[in-house]
Design a protein around this motif. Structure first.
Motif, PDB file in Angstrom:
ATOM      1  N   GLU A  69       0.707  -1.181  -0.111  1.00  0.00           N
ATOM      2  CA  GLU A  69      -0.294  -0.089   0.094  1.00  0.00           C
ATOM      3  C   GLU A  69       0.797   1.041  -0.061  1.00  0.00           C
ATOM      4  O   GLU A  69       1.771   1.186   0.528  1.00  0.00           O
ATOM      5  N   MET A  70       0.313   2.248  -0.629  1.00  0.00           N
ATOM      6  CA  MET A  70       0.990   3.556  -0.607  1.00  0.00           C
ATOM      7  C   MET A  70       0.437   4.360   0.648  1.00  0.00           C
ATOM      8  O   MET A  70      -0.757   4.253   0.819  1.00  0.00           O
ATOM      9  N   ARG A  71       1.526   4.816   1.255  1.00  0.00           N
ATOM     10  CA  ARG A  71       0.925   5.540   2.613  1.00  0.00           C
ATOM     11  C   ARG A  71       2.080   6.865   2.728  1.00  0.00           C
ATOM     12  O   ARG A  71       3.277   6.783   2.521  1.00  0.00           O
ATOM     13  N   PRO A  72       1.572   8.093   3.533  1.00  0.00           N
ATOM     14  CA  PRO A  72       2.431   9.194   3.649  1.00  0.00           C
ATOM     15  C   PRO A  72       3.677   8.490   4.351  1.00  0.00           C
ATOM     16  O   PRO A  72       3.336   8.156   5.275  1.00  0.00           O
ATOM     17  N   ALA A  73       4.728   9.128   3.652  1.00  0.00           N
ATOM     18  CA  ALA A  73       5.961   8.805   4.391  1.00  0.00           C
ATOM     19  C   ALA A  73       6.866   9.847   4.893  1.00  0.00           C
ATOM     20  O   ALA A  73       8.100   9.983   5.233  1.00  0.00           O
TER      21      ALA A  73
END
Length: 175
Positions: A69-73
């Motif tokens: 999953e893409m998530r704020p990093a």
């Protein structure tokens, strides 16, 4: 699992209001006197976005986590430093943070390069920032992207029992 050929490992995009909670959590999780001059945030937490730090002033890096999953990093702020008409050609980096779990993946560099590109697209021809003198990793990143030290305020802040310099860096945005 997403196909790595069609989905990037990370991307940088403009922030949206719905990012506020995730960015607030990231900001608190990465707080350190290595880069922060404000005291450690305590509940009740202030909203991440405000009249002075709006979603349109922030770029968000999303990274693919272990589940795909893409998530704020990470995030960085990009602002016009003052409201003066004679200062609109300058953009300033205002904050840059990367989650501990996403470090070492080029996220900070991607954010910085996206901020440079965004500033150019807005017609700016100069970029500035301020960094604490003892933050060697950040200073090295900025120097590697063409920023030079333009001024130092010696002992400007007292953090963790010692005086720390406030270092001003800048660079041209000319190609």
């Amino acid at each position: 699992m997403p196909d790595s050929l069609t989905r990037p490992a990370h991307l940088v995009r403009p922030a949206v209001p719905a990012d506020a909670d995730a960015l607030g959590e990231l900001d608190r999780a990465t707080w350190s006197t290595l880069h922060a001059v404000q005291p450690r945030p305590q509940p009740p937490y202030r909203p991440f976005f405000s009249d002075h730090y709006r979603p349109q002033d922030v770029l968000v890096a999303e990274v693919q986590d272990a589940s795909g999953e893409m998530r704020p990093a990470g995030y960085t702020g990009l602002v016009v430093p003052t409201p003066l008409a004679c200062h609109t050609h300058v953009r300033q980096i205002r904050g840059l943070a990367v989650a501990h779990w996403a470090r070492g993946r080029g996220v900070a560099r991607a954010l910085l390069r996206a901020a440079l590109a965004a500033a150019r697209s807005e017609g700016a021809n100069r970029m500035t920032l301020r960094v604490l003198g003892h933050n060697a990793p950040a200073r090295a990143l900025y120097a590697s992207e063409g920023f030079v030290v333009e001024g130092v305020l010696p002992g400007e802040f007292f953090l963790d029992g010692r005086y720390v310099d406030d270092v001003m860096m800048g660079r041209s945005l000319a190609p």
